[in-house]
Design a protein around this motif. Structure first.
Motif: not given
Length: 943
Positions: A699-718
């Motif tokens: 579960q924690e690993e999924i959270h980490a992947v989710t957080f990284r994806a969120r940061v990539l999205a706001v950097q424009g790497h959609r």
């Protein structure tokens, strides 16, 4: 058959009704043995009943009220607060007349027979009270769900102490107001009603016709002293302090309900008067909370508070000037004003011996008014005779010995021979009594030892089930089998008084209760978790008081403090979180002082450091938080190097990476945040590989992947972000399928769906977005209903409503969009009013207002749109100074741009551009670009 063991065994084989006769025959001529074996049989029967009560089936969840709910002729408008069993709402009555009222309804899930009885008692209590300075009862009834409610006068006022300070009320004004409160309370006492929880927050004051007017509220734990208030019995659970410790009388602290009478309220009035005069109560409330139940009771019953004039004399010069200024008196004269009459009046109210207090609240009011009229008061310092009597009571043995010596000397002169004979007779009687007492003590010891042995066996079994057995269940992610035993164990433990337990029992129970609290916390059951952790703290604190230099005892107390802080954080209670985690830090320091730089003490210091960094993060002090987390990481790495296989240290480093990523993201350092989240994912992936059956690491690993994806999205790497979200979503669905009742897993899936919906809408994939939205709403609604205290569940439901509105807006379905936005707004307004808002809540609330403005403008309501955008800007802008948090800066810039505030929109928009921020909403992205490129805007045109 003459041994005790044989007689005991034989008696056990007999029916209970035949045992007494058998023991009488077997122990004929030996009353000591008879007493001993009778006690042993009683202890055996008591121990056998442990945990044999069947588990009661949990009733279905009742419906809850919300703003707009209609109950009879009343419409709920705003939640004002809640007590032990009731929730108070600001409501509007429409018929037969229109007025604003306060409506109190029993809390969902609290409608047990006992709670309803107490609630009915409160309702009937208020009906008896008709004094103008007591909140009036208007109406009563039951909701459609069958839960009782009553309607009372809505009191617009502030606590009496705050009112006096805000209006700098002089001493005379404070005393007149206080006397008026006493008279109102006398009205209740004359009708057989004791308040039992008098404190400033239950005495509200407002200006009426330019004059201060008090109102007494909340007779929710009042006691009827004459007859029954209802057919149901009102009672207080054994071991529960009813009232507020700082204002509680000694007899309330005794926990014996039969001893409570009107003089308990007189004591509380004395505490209130003390605070009105000096600016503080006799005992520091924070110190009382830290002390724990046993120490609270000892302080209230035994420690004499200083006189008010003495307290003023011990203040610093600045504090004394502040207190004097609020009372309109020169600082040098303040002590003299209190010395004498006022000291005597207050201290008479606070007498430990209630017979020495004022007999009635009216007598207290009259004595206060005598002082104001410059007449002699009834209160006086204790007499010499009284002090001598108290001294004798405290030193009974020494005084009795002195008296005995004196009497013996005189008696020796008068009749030495007769006294000698009597002395010999008395010695013979005493010797016989000592023999009997010794035998009885032996019987009691045997019985107690047997009962403690059986209790220890039962508690060891519970500890195994909640510990080792729970660990095995946790690996599979299924904790339901522990639900029944957990409920039963919690009921058993909380019914025990820590004072009556041995050190070993306290230690066992503290561990078991902490484990039970962890289970409840993992299941998202915050009230039950808090109850378990509180009971664990009571036991650990009792141990620490008994053994203040024992590291093990300090460690256990620290664990309970930490878990209470964590539970408070999970339910969004920031004040409680800070209080418990600061106490945990202090305990960690005490542990280090007690046992030196042991591994355990070092780890506790690390965790205390971590908690402070978390607090800094919560309060927006990101620079301090980053320093704190880096310091924690520097402490952890050498510990892990020395113990590379330590799972707890590995988890701690992964958790630090998560926090460093969060701090970096809020600080606008997106590349750093992505790096920390990547490290977090790698550490949890390694843990999951080494312990594949432990669901937590997955579960924690999924959270980490989710957080990284969120940061990539706001950097424009959609595109990259969308791929990571999809991978995380697939893995999260697998976890949910393993345990569909796990609220933590469900909420994680809802969050992932909402992130994906935003990217799908940006890409124009409305069909797929609609499917994900339906799934998110179906999960979010029961989550928020089942756990209304959860900030995260409520916010997720509001976000689901907003995304629904976004889909409807894109499709031109404006009425549906407005309805969804209104549902989201109601949830978020409640969170904002409860002072529970974090940046995510403020972000969500602003986006809801911005989208509502777009809907209004699309339907030709330009004025309404402008009002919504300006309101969104006004609400978010106070939190942006010094902030780099995109969740605050984006809605600030967009709302300012849409409201035509170009100059205000430019700074946050430029800051976001500097960070490399790209909004995932194309409408907001266009507004940000406009704000960056131009100092003017024309909000009347579509963006």
């Amino acid at each position: 058959m003459n041994r005790d063991e044989d007689i005991f065994a034989e008696a056990l084989e007999l029916p209970a009704t035949a045992r007494a006769a058998y023991l009488a025959r077997a122990c004929a001529g030996d009353p000591v043995r008879l007493a001993r074996l009778t006690a042993l049989l009683g202890a055996h029967d008591a121990a056998r009943s442990f945990l044999e009560q069947p588990v009661t089936a949990r009733p279905p969840e009742p419906a809850t009220e919300a703003p707009g709910t209609v109950i009879g002729p009343y419409t709920l408008r705003q939640r004002l607060g809640e007590g032990g069993c009731g929730v108070v709402w600001l409501a509007e009555q429409t018929t037969p007349l229109r007025r604003t009222v306060a409506l109190k309804v029993i809390k969902p899930g609290m409608d047990s027979q006992r709670v309803i009885a107490r609630f009915e008692g409160e309702r009937q209590t208020l009906a008896l009270l008709t004094h103008p300075d007591i909140a009036r009862l208007y109406d009563a009834g039951t909701t459609a769900a069958g839960r009782p409610y009553f309607v009372m006068e809505y009191v617009e006022g502030i606590p009496i102490t705050r009112f006096c300070d805000e209006h700098s009320l002089p001493m005379a004004g404070r005393l007149e107001l206080f006397a008026r409160v006493c008279v109102a309370l006398q009205h209740a006492h004359q009708r057989g009603i004791i308040h039992r929880d008098l404190k400033p927050s239950n005495i509200l004051v407002a200006l009426r016709d330019g004059q201060p007017a008090p109102k007494l509220i909340d007779f929710g734990i009042a006691k009827a002293t004459a007859g029954r208030l209802s057919d149901e019995s009102l009672f207080t659970e054994m071991g529960l302090l009813v009232g507020t410790p700082a204002y509680m009388s000694p007899e309330q602290a005794e926990l014996r309900d039969v001893d409570i009478d009107t003089r308990s309220d007189v004591y509380a009035l004395g505490v209130l008067l003390y605070e009105l005069l000096t600016g503080r109560p006799p005992y520091d409330p924070k110190e009382l909370v830290r002390a724990g139940l046993l120490e609270i009771r000892r302080i209230i019953r035994e420690v004499e508070p200083p006189r008010p004039s003495t307290v003023i004399g011990t203040l610093t010069d600045s504090d004394r000037r502040s207190v004097a200024r609020l009372r309109g008196a020169p600082a040098p004269r303040l002590t003299a004003d209190l010395r004498g009459d006022l000291d005597w009046i207050v201290m008479r109210c606070l007498e430990k011996d209630r017979d020495r207090r004022y007999g009635t609240a009216a007598a207290l009011a009259e004595d206060v008014r005598r002082h104001l009229r410059q007449e002699p008061v009834e209160a006086r310092p204790p007499s010499t005779v009284y002090r001598l009597r108290k001294f004798t009571a405290r030193h009974r043995l020494a005084c009795a010995s002195a008296a005995l010596v004196t009497v013996s000397l005189i008696g020796g002169i008068v009749a030495s021979t007769q006294q000698a004979r009597r002395a010999r007779a008395a010695e013979q009687v005493a010797a016989a009594e000592r023999d009997l007492a010794r035998a009885a003590q032996q019987a009691e010891t045997l019985a107690r030892t047997d009962a403690q042995r059986r209790q220890a066996q039962a508690e060891d079994l519970l500890t195994f089930m909640l510990g080792d057995f729970r660990t095995e269940l946790q690996k599979s992610g299924r904790l339901e089998p522990l639900a029944a035993v957990g409920d039963k164990a919690l009921a058993y433990f909380t019914a025990l008084d820590p004072r009556d337990l041995s050190d070993a029992a306290l230690t066992r129970q503290a561990k078991a209760l902490t484990q039970l609290g962890e289970v409840r916390l993992e299941q998202g059951d915050f009230p039950a978790a808090g109850q378990a952790f509180t009971a664990a703290f009571d036991r650990a604190a009792a141990l620490a008081v008994r053994h203040p230099a024992n590291g093990d005892m300090l460690f256990e107390r620290g664990q309970a403090e930490f878990w209470l802080g964590l539970a408070a954080r999970r339910r969004g209670d920031r004040d409680s979180q800070r209080e418990w985690l600061l106490r945990y830090r202090d305990t960690a320091r005490a542990l280090g002082a007690a046992e030196g730089p042991t591994a355990r003490a070092q780890l506790e210091a690390v965790y205390a450091h971590h908690n402070l960094a978390v607090l800094d993060t919560d309060t927006g002090n990101l620079a301090a938080a980053r320093v704190g987390f880096l310091a924690e990481q520097a402490l952890l790495e050498p510990l892990l190097a020395a113990q590379p296989g330590d799972g707890e240290l590995r988890y701690s480093l992964a958790d630090v990476a998560s926090w460093l990523g969060s701090v970096a993201e809020r600080d606008g350092r997106f590349a750093d945040a992505a790096g920390h989240y990547t490290a977090m994912a790698a550490r949890y992936a390694a843990l999951a590989r080494d312990e594949p059956t432990v669901v937590r690491w997955r579960q924690e690993e999924i959270h980490a992947v989710t957080f990284r994806a969120r940061v990539l999205a706001v950097q424009g790497h959609r595109a990259e972000a969308a791929q990571l979200f999809a991978e995380a979503s697939t893995r999260q669905r697998a976890l949910v399928a393993e345990d569909r009742s796990n609220r933590t897993r469900l909420s994680a899936l809802v969050s992932l769906n909402l992130h994906q919906i935003a990217l799908l809408l940006d890409a124009g994939s409305t069909t797929e977005a609609s499917l994900l939205l339906a799934e998110a709403q179906a999960a979010a609604t029961p989550l928020a209903t089942a756990e209304p205290a959860s900030l995260n569940f409520a916010r997720l439901l509001a976000a689901a409503h907003r995304q629904s509105a976004r889909l409807d807006f894109a499709a031109g379905r404006f009425p549906s969009a407005r309805a969804s936005l209104e549902a989201a707004r109601e949830i978020l307004e409640r969170l904002l009013q409860d002072n529970r808002a974090d940046p995510w809540v403020r972000h969500e609330a602003a986006l809801v207002a911005i989208l509502a403005g777009r809907v209004a403008r699309a339907t030709g309501q330009d004025d309404a749109a402008q009002a919504l955008w300006r309101d969104a800007y006004a609400r978010i802008i106070p939190f942006t100074p010094g902030s780099h948090d995109w969740r605050l800066l984006e809605p600030a810039a967009v709302s300012a741009r849409l409201a035509g505030l170009a100059a205000a929109a430019r700074p946050p928009a430029d800051l976001l551009k500097t960070f490399g921020y790209h909004s995932v909403d194309p409408l907001n992205r266009a507004d940000l670009a406009e704000a960056e490129s131009s100092a003017t805007s024309n909000p009347s045109q579509p963006p």
